[in-house]
Design a protein around this motif. Structure first.
Motif, short mmCIF file in Angstrom:
data_model
loop_
_atom_site.label_atom_id
_atom_site.label_comp_id
_atom_site.label_asym_id
_atom_site.label_seq_id
_atom_site.Cartn_x
_atom_site.Cartn_y
_atom_site.Cartn_z
N LYS A 145 -52.70 -4.91 -19.39
CA LYS A 145 -52.59 -4.91 -17.93
C LYS A 145 -53.07 -3.59 -17.33
O LYS A 145 -53.78 -3.58 -16.35
CB LYS A 145 -51.13 -5.17 -17.55
CG LYS A 145 -50.95 -5.51 -16.11
CD LYS A 145 -49.55 -5.99 -15.84
CE LYS A 145 -49.45 -6.50 -14.42
NZ LYS A 145 -48.17 -7.12 -14.16
N PHE A 146 -52.67 -2.48 -17.91
CA PHE A 146 -53.04 -1.16 -17.42
C PHE A 146 -53.81 -0.42 -18.51
O PHE A 146 -53.37 0.59 -19.04
CB PHE A 146 -51.79 -0.36 -17.02
CG PHE A 146 -50.96 -1.04 -15.99
CD1 PHE A 146 -51.38 -1.12 -14.68
CD2 PHE A 146 -49.77 -1.64 -16.34
CE1 PHE A 146 -50.62 -1.77 -13.73
CE2 PHE A 146 -48.99 -2.29 -15.39
CZ PHE A 146 -49.42 -2.36 -14.08
N GLY A 147 -54.97 -0.90 -18.86
CA GLY A 147 -55.73 -0.37 -19.98
C GLY A 147 -55.64 -1.34 -21.13
O GLY A 147 -54.98 -2.37 -21.04
N ARG A 190 -67.46 6.52 -29.60
CA ARG A 190 -67.72 6.61 -28.16
C ARG A 190 -68.81 5.67 -27.70
O ARG A 190 -68.94 5.42 -26.52
CB ARG A 190 -68.05 8.05 -27.80
CG ARG A 190 -66.83 8.93 -27.98
CD ARG A 190 -67.06 10.32 -27.50
NE ARG A 190 -65.80 11.06 -27.64
CZ ARG A 190 -65.75 12.34 -27.77
NH1 ARG A 190 -66.84 13.07 -27.77
NH2 ARG A 190 -64.58 12.94 -27.89
N ASP A 191 -69.59 5.16 -28.63
CA ASP A 191 -70.65 4.19 -28.31
C ASP A 191 -70.02 2.80 -28.32
O ASP A 191 -69.65 2.27 -29.36
CB ASP A 191 -71.76 4.29 -29.35
CG ASP A 191 -72.91 3.35 -29.08
OD1 ASP A 191 -72.76 2.39 -28.28
OD2 ASP A 191 -73.98 3.54 -29.68
N VAL A 192 -69.90 2.19 -27.14
CA VAL A 192 -69.23 0.91 -27.01
C VAL A 192 -69.95 -0.18 -27.81
O VAL A 192 -69.30 -1.05 -28.41
CB VAL A 192 -69.12 0.50 -25.52
CG1 VAL A 192 -68.46 -0.85 -25.37
CG2 VAL A 192 -68.35 1.54 -24.75
N SER A 206 -63.80 1.81 -21.70
CA SER A 206 -65.23 1.95 -21.39
C SER A 206 -65.84 3.15 -22.11
O SER A 206 -67.06 3.26 -22.21
CB SER A 206 -65.43 2.09 -19.88
OG SER A 206 -64.75 3.23 -19.40
N ARG A 207 -65.00 4.04 -22.61
CA ARG A 207 -65.49 5.21 -23.36
C ARG A 207 -65.40 5.02 -24.85
O ARG A 207 -65.53 5.98 -25.61
CB ARG A 207 -64.70 6.45 -22.95
CG ARG A 207 -64.96 6.83 -21.51
CD ARG A 207 -64.29 8.11 -21.19
NE ARG A 207 -64.57 8.47 -19.81
CZ ARG A 207 -64.47 9.68 -19.34
NH1 ARG A 207 -64.08 10.65 -20.12
NH2 ARG A 207 -64.74 9.92 -18.08
N GLY A 208 -65.16 3.79 -25.30
CA GLY A 208 -65.14 3.51 -26.73
C GLY A 208 -63.77 3.17 -27.26
O GLY A 208 -62.89 2.70 -26.54
#
Length: 117
Positions: free
Chosen positions: A10-12, A60-62, A31-33
């Protein structure tokens, strides 16, 4: 047997799983991996573990994290206790669930064979 402490979509997108060793593993997908940390399971460990715990995995690469998640999903059998819609979070949580200690989590998530083929 491991146990799921919580899953938050819900929050992340994160979850905490208590391993057989008694250590907790925190999995965060965003979104940062992807970031996976380990800490001793306690009240203060839970609050600070996500910030100060031992880093077991970070990508860090999604797109690379998605490739690893796909390989993990193909490697580990599904766990009924892990009910989440985020396929990356589900795959990483499943891999953590099947590991008995933080060292095994680290080995499983950083296995170079996951990206072969």
């Amino acid at each position: 047997m491991p146990r799921l402490l919580y899953i938050n979509e819900k929050f992340g997108h994160d979850a905490t799983i208590i391993l057989d060793s008694g250590d907790a593993c925190w999995v965060s997908v965003g979104s940062r991996g992807v970031l996976v940390r380990s800490h001793k399971h306690s009240f203060w460990g839970g609050l600070l573990g996500s910030l100060l715990g031992l880093k077991l995995y970070q990508e860090r690469d999604v797109y690379r994290a998605l490739s690893v998640a796909q390989a993990l999903a193909a490697t580990f059998r599904p766990v009924p206790q892990i009910q989440c819609r985020d396929v990356i979070l589900k795959a990483f949580c499943t891999a953590v669930w099947h590991s008995s200690s933080p060292a095994r989590v680290k080995d499983a998530l950083n296995d170079p064979a996951l990206l072969e083929g």
